[in-house]
Design a protein around this motif. Structure first.
Motif, mmCIF file in Angstrom:
data_model
loop_
_atom_site.group_PDB
_atom_site.id
_atom_site.type_symbol
_atom_site.label_atom_id
_atom_site.label_comp_id
_atom_site.label_asym_id
_atom_site.label_seq_id
_atom_site.Cartn_x
_atom_site.Cartn_y
_atom_site.Cartn_z
ATOM 1 N N VAL A 204 0.919 -1.170 -0.002
ATOM 2 C CA VAL A 204 0.001 0.188 0.194
ATOM 3 C C VAL A 204 0.922 1.101 -0.013
ATOM 4 O O VAL A 204 2.117 1.229 0.348
ATOM 5 N N ASP A 205 0.178 2.446 -0.238
ATOM 6 C CA ASP A 205 0.925 3.585 -0.439
ATOM 7 C C ASP A 205 0.578 4.395 1.078
ATOM 8 O O ASP A 205 -0.121 3.860 1.875
ATOM 9 N N ARG A 206 0.940 5.555 1.008
ATOM 10 C CA ARG A 206 0.958 6.416 2.341
ATOM 11 C C ARG A 206 -0.283 6.491 2.770
ATOM 12 O O ARG A 206 -0.733 6.709 3.848
ATOM 13 N N ASP A 207 -1.322 6.609 1.757
ATOM 14 C CA ASP A 207 -2.628 6.785 2.081
ATOM 15 C C ASP A 207 -3.503 5.368 2.150
ATOM 16 O O ASP A 207 -4.591 5.504 2.618
ATOM 17 N N GLY A 208 -2.727 4.427 2.367
ATOM 18 C CA GLY A 208 -3.575 3.060 2.441
ATOM 19 C C GLY A 208 -4.155 2.465 1.285
ATOM 20 O O GLY A 208 -4.833 1.592 1.266
ATOM 21 N N GLU A 209 -3.786 2.907 0.068
ATOM 22 C CA GLU A 209 -4.270 2.700 -1.349
ATOM 23 C C GLU A 209 -3.591 1.592 -1.628
ATOM 24 O O GLU A 209 -2.347 1.679 -1.909
ATOM 25 N N MET A 210 -4.009 0.479 -2.115
ATOM 26 C CA MET A 210 -3.262 -1.015 -2.651
ATOM 27 C C MET A 210 -2.467 -0.612 -4.094
ATOM 28 O O MET A 210 -3.448 0.185 -4.900
ATOM 29 N N VAL A 211 -1.491 -0.871 -3.968
ATOM 30 C CA VAL A 211 -0.741 -0.536 -5.402
ATOM 31 C C VAL A 211 -0.134 -2.029 -5.980
ATOM 32 O O VAL A 211 0.095 -1.948 -7.161
ATOM 33 N N GLY A 212 -0.414 -3.120 -5.384
ATOM 34 C CA GLY A 212 0.108 -4.293 -5.727
ATOM 35 C C GLY A 212 0.146 -5.328 -4.778
ATOM 36 O O GLY A 212 0.195 -4.877 -3.637
ATOM 37 N N VAL A 213 0.758 -6.441 -5.193
ATOM 38 C CA VAL A 213 1.307 -7.502 -4.145
ATOM 39 C C VAL A 213 2.661 -7.874 -4.419
ATOM 40 O O VAL A 213 3.055 -7.836 -5.568
ATOM 41 N N VAL A 214 3.321 -8.508 -3.549
ATOM 42 C CA VAL A 214 4.634 -9.275 -3.651
ATOM 43 C C VAL A 214 4.292 -10.615 -3.286
ATOM 44 O O VAL A 214 3.843 -10.818 -2.281
ATOM 45 N N CYS A 215 4.984 -11.288 -4.046
ATOM 46 C CA CYS A 215 4.725 -12.883 -3.810
ATOM 47 C C CYS A 215 6.086 -13.669 -3.701
ATOM 48 O O CYS A 215 7.176 -13.227 -4.314
ATOM 49 N N ALA A 216 6.234 -14.570 -2.740
ATOM 50 C CA ALA A 216 7.403 -15.221 -2.497
ATOM 51 C C ALA A 216 7.979 -15.910 -4.076
ATOM 52 O O ALA A 216 9.131 -16.088 -4.125
ATOM 53 N N GLY A 217 6.943 -16.587 -4.687
ATOM 54 C CA GLY A 217 7.035 -17.172 -5.885
ATOM 55 C C GLY A 217 7.702 -16.243 -6.844
ATOM 56 O O GLY A 217 8.529 -16.804 -7.855
ATOM 57 N N ASN A 218 7.278 -15.045 -6.763
ATOM 58 C CA ASN A 218 7.945 -14.077 -7.950
ATOM 59 C C ASN A 218 9.380 -13.748 -7.366
ATOM 60 O O ASN A 218 10.400 -13.442 -8.260
ATOM 61 N N LEU A 219 9.515 -13.902 -6.027
ATOM 62 C CA LEU A 219 11.085 -13.567 -5.685
ATOM 63 C C LEU A 219 11.874 -14.620 -5.963
ATOM 64 O O LEU A 219 13.133 -14.308 -6.420
ATOM 65 N N LEU A 220 11.437 -15.774 -6.067
ATOM 66 C CA LEU A 220 12.335 -16.766 -6.574
ATOM 67 C C LEU A 220 12.476 -16.638 -8.052
ATOM 68 O O LEU A 220 13.736 -16.828 -8.682
ATOM 69 N N LYS A 221 11.646 -16.030 -8.873
ATOM 70 C CA LYS A 221 12.046 -15.906 -10.236
ATOM 71 C C LYS A 221 12.939 -14.694 -10.334
ATOM 72 O O LYS A 221 13.813 -14.882 -11.477
ATOM 73 N N VAL A 222 12.987 -13.703 -9.720
ATOM 74 C CA VAL A 222 14.016 -12.943 -9.397
ATOM 75 C C VAL A 222 15.525 -13.332 -9.092
ATOM 76 O O VAL A 222 16.458 -12.896 -9.945
ATOM 77 N N CYS A 223 15.634 -14.244 -8.240
ATOM 78 C CA CYS A 223 16.917 -14.927 -7.959
ATOM 79 C C CYS A 223 17.306 -15.719 -9.060
ATOM 80 O O CYS A 223 18.534 -15.834 -9.195
ATOM 81 N N LEU A 224 16.208 -16.487 -9.910
ATOM 82 C CA LEU A 224 16.776 -17.174 -10.917
ATOM 83 C C LEU A 224 16.756 -16.654 -12.221
ATOM 84 O O LEU A 224 15.407 -16.295 -12.850
ATOM 85 N N PRO A 225 17.692 -16.306 -12.795
ATOM 86 C CA PRO A 225 17.752 -15.535 -14.188
ATOM 87 C C PRO A 225 16.773 -16.598 -15.287
ATOM 88 O O PRO A 225 16.829 -17.760 -15.039
ATOM 89 N N GLU A 226 15.993 -15.705 -15.993
ATOM 90 C CA GLU A 226 15.193 -16.678 -17.089
ATOM 91 C C GLU A 226 15.990 -17.713 -17.979
ATOM 92 O O GLU A 226 15.182 -18.682 -18.109
ATOM 93 N N TYR A 227 17.163 -17.545 -18.012
ATOM 94 C CA TYR A 227 17.786 -18.500 -18.686
ATOM 95 C C TYR A 227 18.082 -19.735 -18.120
ATOM 96 O O TYR A 227 17.940 -20.968 -18.551
ATOM 97 N N LEU A 228 17.917 -19.630 -16.887
ATOM 98 C CA LEU A 228 18.076 -20.714 -15.969
ATOM 99 C C LEU A 228 16.751 -21.780 -15.953
ATOM 100 O O LEU A 228 16.924 -22.845 -15.712
ATOM 101 N N LEU A 229 15.650 -20.954 -16.200
ATOM 102 C CA LEU A 229 14.513 -21.643 -16.436
ATOM 103 C C LEU A 229 14.204 -22.516 -17.354
ATOM 104 O O LEU A 229 13.498 -23.296 -17.460
#
Length: 311
Positions: A204-229
């Motif tokens: 959420v932003d400073r006004d409590g408005e939702m801007v998105g979500v973060v997912c543990a699964g997406n974190l793994l995608k950041v850790c693993l470069p696309e070529y590795l997949l």
């Protein structure tokens, strides 16, 4: 029998489910379970209901697993049952109060509710119909001080306690949830995933408005470069080398790098069935409840299933 006032035109009055003879006043020096059995027997005698021993077991089992004290000295013990063709409500009051849960204040106003199993939203509608009563901290004690069933009936009729036309997202949501700020670091997100045992966190932003979500699964995608997949065999990578860069930079990396702006959401007044539709559309196990853009609550799949199929 006292004549009832006509229900409000825009909804079904709570008093359509009980009358003066279904109200027991001044239930003092009695335990929770004794009161439940007493209310059940009273309903059974008045409405020719059979099988109350099984109903009693179902209600007490529910109370032991998850008490139905909702707020300000009010409890709504209930059960959803196969054999019922219509709902039944019985009301009891206690000036001294009855202990429903250890180490919590006693309750003074009790509504025992029996609901047909195939009417999943009815209990939630009854609960929301009591919103005006719940707003007054002293309402339960006030009702418990009344000296006749007629006065208690008039209290509910005068208050215009009406069932809403449908169960909405607000009736299902949990107001307790963890959020991250849009300026939080990746380190904060990782710590939150671990400490709160979460796989997805709203941002959420400073006004409590939702801007998105973060997912543990997406974190793994950041850790693993696309070529590795694309590799079918990752066994040569034995020391978590792809995670090194994230570990080195997690304090200085913002969660915007893994932020997802496509998530399941409904508006707070949307019908509850919209939650199921949105979860299905997004293949999501969590739906976020918004008031315009402001995050008001969350509904995860276990909450939804419990509310619809069990509560």
């Amino acid at each position: 029998m006292q004549k009832k006032e006509a229900p409000a035109k825009n909804g079904l009055a709570l008093t359509s489910f009980f009358n003066v003879e279904d109200i027991l006043i001044h239930q003092e020096d009695i335990s929770r379970n004794q009161l439940i059995r007493h209310l059940l027997k009273h309903l059974a005698d008045r409405h020719d209901i059979t099988g109350i021993d099984a109903y009693y077991d179902a209600i007490v089992e529910r109370e032991n697993a998850n008490d139905t004290v909702i707020a300000n000295g009010i409890a709504i013990p209930h059960a959803r049952l196969d054999a019922l063709e219509r709902p039944y409500v019985s009301v009891a009051t206690s000036a001294k109060g009855i202990s429903f849960v250890e180490d919590t204040p006693p309750v003074h106003l009790i509504l025992l509710v029996l609901i047909p199993r195939d009417q999943p939203g009815l209990y939630l509608q009854i609960l929301r119909s009591l919103a005006s009563v719940l707003r007054d901290r002293n309402a339960a004690k006030t009702v418990a001080s009344l000296n006749s069933a007629e006065e208690i009936m008039h209290f509910f009729e005068r208050g215009g306690v009406v069932l809403p036309e449908y169960v909405c997202a607000a009736d299902l949501m949990s107001k307790e949830f963890i959020t991250l700020g849009s300026n939080d670091s990746l380190e904060t997100a990782i710590d939150c995933f671990i400490s709160e045992n979460l796989s997805e966190i709203p941002v959420v932003d400073r006004d409590g408005e939702m801007v998105g979500v973060v997912c543990a699964g997406n974190l793994l995608k950041v850790c693993l470069p696309e070529y590795l997949l694309w590799m079918t065999d990752l066994s040569p990578i034995i020391n978590f080398e792809p995670f090194v860069n994230v570990l080195r930079n997690e304090q200085n990396t913002w969660i915007s790098d893994i932020l997802l702006d496509d998530f399941a959401s409904v508006q707070i007044k949307d019908p509850a069935v919209s939650v199921a539709g949105e979860m299905t559309r997004c293949n999501a196990s969590i739906c976020y409840v918004l008031d315009d853009k402001k995050l008001m609550g969350i509904i995860d799949l276990p909450i939804f299933l419990n509310k619809i199929f069990r509560e």
